[in-house]
Design a protein around this motif. Structure first.
Motif, PDB file in Angstrom:
ATOM      1  N   ASN A 106      51.979  38.145  43.434  1.00 23.30           N
ATOM      2  CA  ASN A 106      52.771  38.794  42.386  1.00 23.30           C
ATOM      3  C   ASN A 106      52.939  37.948  41.128  1.00 23.30           C
ATOM      4  O   ASN A 106      53.827  38.212  40.320  1.00 23.30           O
ATOM      5  CB  ASN A 106      54.170  39.184  42.900  1.00 23.30           C
ATOM      6  N   SER A 107      52.116  36.949  40.951  1.00 24.34           N
ATOM      7  CA  SER A 107      52.308  36.034  39.819  1.00 24.34           C
ATOM      8  C   SER A 107      51.265  36.257  38.735  1.00 24.34           C
ATOM      9  O   SER A 107      50.180  36.783  38.981  1.00 24.34           O
ATOM     10  CB  SER A 107      52.216  34.578  40.296  1.00 24.34           C
ATOM     11  N   ASP A 108      51.613  35.814  37.529  1.00 22.89           N
ATOM     12  CA  ASP A 108      50.644  35.823  36.441  1.00 22.89           C
ATOM     13  C   ASP A 108      49.547  34.796  36.701  1.00 22.89           C
ATOM     14  O   ASP A 108      48.394  35.004  36.310  1.00 22.89           O
ATOM     15  CB  ASP A 108      51.358  35.514  35.123  1.00 22.89           C
ATOM     16  N   ILE A 109      49.898  33.698  37.386  1.00 21.91           N
ATOM     17  CA  ILE A 109      48.887  32.675  37.717  1.00 21.91           C
ATOM     18  C   ILE A 109      47.835  33.279  38.636  1.00 21.91           C
ATOM     19  O   ILE A 109      46.629  33.096  38.442  1.00 21.91           O
ATOM     20  CB  ILE A 109      49.545  31.455  38.386  1.00 21.91           C
ATOM     21  N   GLY A 110      48.294  34.011  39.666  1.00 25.64           N
ATOM     22  CA  GLY A 110      47.353  34.663  40.570  1.00 25.64           C
ATOM     23  C   GLY A 110      46.486  35.669  39.836  1.00 25.64           C
ATOM     24  O   GLY A 110      45.293  35.811  40.115  1.00 25.64           O
ATOM     25  N   ARG A 111      47.088  36.409  38.901  1.00 22.18           N
ATOM     26  CA  ARG A 111      46.338  37.389  38.121  1.00 22.18           C
ATOM     27  C   ARG A 111      45.236  36.697  37.326  1.00 22.18           C
ATOM     28  O   ARG A 111      44.103  37.192  37.245  1.00 22.18           O
ATOM     29  CB  ARG A 111      47.269  38.142  37.186  1.00 22.18           C
ATOM     30  N   MET A 112      45.522  35.541  36.726  1.00 21.36           N
ATOM     31  CA  MET A 112      44.510  34.822  35.952  1.00 21.36           C
ATOM     32  C   MET A 112      43.337  34.410  36.837  1.00 21.36           C
ATOM     33  O   MET A 112      42.181  34.468  36.421  1.00 21.36           O
ATOM     34  CB  MET A 112      45.128  33.596  35.283  1.00 21.36           C
ATOM     35  N   LYS A 113      43.627  34.000  38.070  1.00 22.34           N
ATOM     36  CA  LYS A 113      42.539  33.597  38.967  1.00 22.34           C
ATOM     37  C   LYS A 113      41.651  34.794  39.306  1.00 22.34           C
ATOM     38  O   LYS A 113      40.423  34.661  39.403  1.00 22.34           O
ATOM     39  CB  LYS A 113      43.109  32.959  40.227  1.00 22.34           C
ATOM     40  N   ARG A 114      42.267  35.970  39.482  1.00 26.91           N
ATOM     41  CA  ARG A 114      41.452  37.161  39.745  1.00 26.91           C
ATOM     42  C   ARG A 114      40.618  37.515  38.512  1.00 26.91           C
ATOM     43  O   ARG A 114      39.473  37.951  38.631  1.00 26.91           O
ATOM     44  CB  ARG A 114      42.346  38.336  40.142  1.00 26.91           C
ATOM     45  N   GLN A 115      41.189  37.342  37.331  1.00 25.48           N
ATOM     46  CA  GLN A 115      40.434  37.605  36.110  1.00 25.48           C
ATOM     47  C   GLN A 115      39.250  36.650  35.984  1.00 25.48           C
ATOM     48  O   GLN A 115      38.145  37.053  35.587  1.00 25.48           O
ATOM     49  CB  GLN A 115      41.359  37.483  34.899  1.00 25.48           C
ATOM     50  N   GLN A 116      39.459  35.389  36.315  1.00 23.50           N
ATOM     51  CA  GLN A 116      38.364  34.421  36.273  1.00 23.50           C
ATOM     52  C   GLN A 116      37.251  34.823  37.234  1.00 23.50           C
ATOM     53  O   GLN A 116      36.061  34.753  36.893  1.00 23.50           O
ATOM     54  CB  GLN A 116      38.892  33.028  36.614  1.00 23.50           C
ATOM     55  N   ALA A 117      37.632  35.250  38.442  1.00 23.90           N
ATOM     56  CA  ALA A 117      36.644  35.657  39.439  1.00 23.90           C
ATOM     57  C   ALA A 117      35.898  36.911  38.971  1.00 23.90           C
ATOM     58  O   ALA A 117      34.675  37.026  39.142  1.00 23.90           O
ATOM     59  CB  ALA A 117      37.330  35.913  40.779  1.00 23.90           C
ATOM     60  N   PHE A 118      36.625  37.861  38.370  1.00 30.26           N
ATOM     61  CA  PHE A 118      36.005  39.090  37.887  1.00 30.26           C
ATOM     62  C   PHE A 118      35.031  38.791  36.758  1.00 30.26           C
ATOM     63  O   PHE A 118      33.911  39.321  36.722  1.00 30.26           O
ATOM     64  CB  PHE A 118      37.097  40.059  37.411  1.00 30.26           C
ATOM     65  N   LEU A 119      35.445  37.961  35.833  1.00 29.88           N
ATOM     66  CA  LEU A 119      34.576  37.608  34.711  1.00 29.88           C
ATOM     67  C   LEU A 119      33.314  36.913  35.206  1.00 29.88           C
ATOM     68  O   LEU A 119      32.212  37.170  34.713  1.00 29.88           O
ATOM     69  CB  LEU A 119      35.331  36.718  33.731  1.00 29.88           C
ATOM     70  N   SER A 120      33.447  36.045  36.211  1.00 28.26           N
ATOM     71  CA  SER A 120      32.279  35.387  36.803  1.00 28.26           C
ATOM     72  C   SER A 120      31.315  36.420  37.383  1.00 28.26           C
ATOM     73  O   SER A 120      30.091  36.340  37.183  1.00 28.26           O
ATOM     74  CB  SER A 120      32.726  34.414  37.899  1.00 28.26           C
ATOM     75  N   SER A 121      31.861  37.401  38.104  1.00 28.63           N
ATOM     76  CA  SER A 121      31.020  38.443  38.702  1.00 28.63           C
ATOM     77  C   SER A 121      30.351  39.287  37.625  1.00 28.63           C
ATOM     78  O   SER A 121      29.205  39.732  37.782  1.00 28.63           O
ATOM     79  CB  SER A 121      31.857  39.337  39.616  1.00 28.63           C
TER      80      SER A 121
END
Length: 506
Positions: free
Chosen positions: A231-246
């Motif tokens: 539920n954190s913005d930090i966790g959201r950023m990590k998912r965004q990084q993973a999505f951008l990599s994909s």
């Protein structure tokens, strides 16, 4: 619930998928450029501060220089974005900011995510009426984008804030909205992403697991904060990084033919707001061509070292300042230089006898840092033991750097002879020159079964002349050159990391 509150509860973020254009080559005819020119929107450069960090100087005449690109995701609901993001039309916010540093060799890049709640100094920024604000301290980082209350935000103010924070000169700023995120994910036929758990909150519905996302589902994944992960913005950023990599991986795997790129470029440019330096399709293409040789394995993402400060976030020092210094000096996150030869090569020695050849006293005393790049406990320690068994004595353990795919041996060119001996213990390792480091850094990736498996296969020679038997490592973890500050190592992921790995900060 007020529209302002609703907007914030609606997990308002669109990842800077414009990086796909930045990290990809685009080629087509003049008619194609003209078509895209009509799509692109620029922002007024008059809002960029006059007092700025200096531009980098080429190492030699004609040499390339580093380039810094600021990617911002806008949650504006105007122009039809309300149908994707929910909420009402109004002032644009940016809860997503990624500073992409492209190294001078144009073969490596790192994207630094800056938490939206970080308390920073917002310098003087230009308002729509032409006046300038007074600087303000202890402001939330994402509030810079709202200065002036414009529907499309104030990207120049965010650029000024990043330059003030990092001491890096921003060469280009790119803003992408919800429509851009949806359209680009559609244009490539969907992007592989990993959802940590089922999500059924705030109108967002996602199923747990690794899956292909596009359109609305991609936007939901990038925006979602509550009900997903921690539920954190930090966790959201990590998912965004993973999505951008994909996303980058998908584009690179499809190749760069016109049928592939036209829908992607058309979708991207319709939703981009850029600085005047990227204000035409030709400028975008020329810049993209300049970085087309960057491989996914040579792209890293890092969240600026952070800690909670009540409901806000403060950057951890001195780690954050170390991060900015590394980028200003054009060094990788583990302190290595990409200048000089800057080339990743195969192991410099293919002679099996090198694994058991006697070490000279100088080689045995070489400072070596061993880093665990696998996320599996004990790997660095096993690697250190293998090096000790080989006769090396000055060994330290560096902070973990999970997410590395390949084992790497980075070395100062003055230590090449010792580096040859080290590389022989890790067959297949990528070997990289690191001028000025004064040391050797071994980063063990999952391609290495584990250094422990090599201990039994390596016959430990007698101690080198002049080195006492049983001598111990001469430095403490992280003390040798090349050690990675904990605040950087714990917040780093490689672009080619498993998309399901490390999706939360906890």
């Amino acid at each position: 619930m007020s529209s302002s509150t609703r907007r914030r509860r609606y997990l308002r973020t669109a990842i800077g998928l414009a990086a796909v254009l930045v990290l990809s080559v685009v080629g087509a005819g003049a008619w194609f450029y003209h078509r895209l020119d009509n799509n692109i929107t620029t922002f007024d450069s008059g809002g960029v501060a006059t007092e700025r960090p200096p531009a980098p100087v080429p190492a030699s005449p004609g040499a390339s220089v580093p380039v810094n690109v600021l990617l911002l995701g806008s949650d504006t609901r105007d122009g039809g974005n309300d149908s994707l993001g929910g909420g009402d039309e109004g002032v644009g916010h940016s809860d997503t900011a990624i500073l992409v540093h492209i190294y001078a060799d144009h073969k490596h890049a790192v994207g630094v995510s800056i938490p939206r709640d970080t308390l920073v100094t917002i310098p003087s920024c230009k308002l729509p009426n032409g006046t300038w604000t007074a600087p303000k301290t202890d402001q939330m980082f994402n509030s810079a984008f709202t200065v002036g209350l414009a529907e499309k935000g104030n990207p120049a103010c965010t650029q000024n804030t990043v330059e003030k924070l990092t001491g890096l000169r921003i060469d280009h700023t790119v803003v992408v909205d919800f429509k851009g995120a949806a359209a680009m994910s559609d244009a490539v036929g969907g992007v592989e992403a990993c959802v940590p758990n089922d999500v059924n909150e705030y109108g967002i519905h996602l199923k747990k697991g690794l899956q292909k996302l596009s359109g609305q589902s991609a936007v939901d994944y990038l925006r979602a904060r509550h009900g997903i992960g921690d539920n954190s913005d930090i966790g959201r950023m990590k998912r965004q990084q993973a999505f951008l990599s994909s996303m980058i991986k998908k584009v690179q795997s499809q190749g760069f033919s016109l049928p592939t790129l036209l829908p992607l470029a058309d979708a991207a440019t319709k939703s981009l707001t850029v600085d005047e330096g990227l204000g035409t399709a030709m400028k975008l293409v020329d810049f993209a061509r300049s970085v087309q040789d960057i491989k996914l394995s040579d792209v890293s993402f890092v969240t600026a070292p952070w800690r909670f400060a009540g409901d806000r976030v403060r950057l951890v020092q001195p780690d954050a300042d170390t991060l900015w210094k590394l980028l200003r000096e054009d060094r990788t996150l583990d302190g290595q230089s990409t200048t000089g030869t800057g080339q990743v090569t195969s192991s410099p020695t293919a002679d099996p006898a090198a694994a058991t050849a006697p070490l000279t006293p100088e080689q045995a005393a070489t400072p070596i840092t061993v880093v665990n790049g696998t996320g599996t406990p004990g790997v660095a320690g096993s690697g250190a033991e293998a090096l000790k068994a080989r006769g090396f004595q000055n060994i330290a353990l560096g902070p973990n750097a999970p997410g590395q795919r390949a084992t790497r041996v980075a070395y100062d060119p003055t230590l090449k002879a010792a580096a040859d001996q080290v590389a022989a213990l890790f067959p297949g390792a990528k070997v990289i020159e690191s001028p000025g480091s004064g040391a050797i850094t071994v980063t063990i990736g999952p391609d290495e079964r584990t250094a422990a498996t090599r201990i039994d296969s390596v016959t430990a020679p007698s101690p080198a002349p002049g080195v006492p038997a049983g001598a111990t490592a001469g430095s403490t973890p992280g003390a040798t050159p090349g050690g990675i500050p904990t605040g950087i190592a714990e917040n780093t992921r490689n672009a080619d990391t498993d998309p399901c790995a490390d999706l939360t900060f906890g």
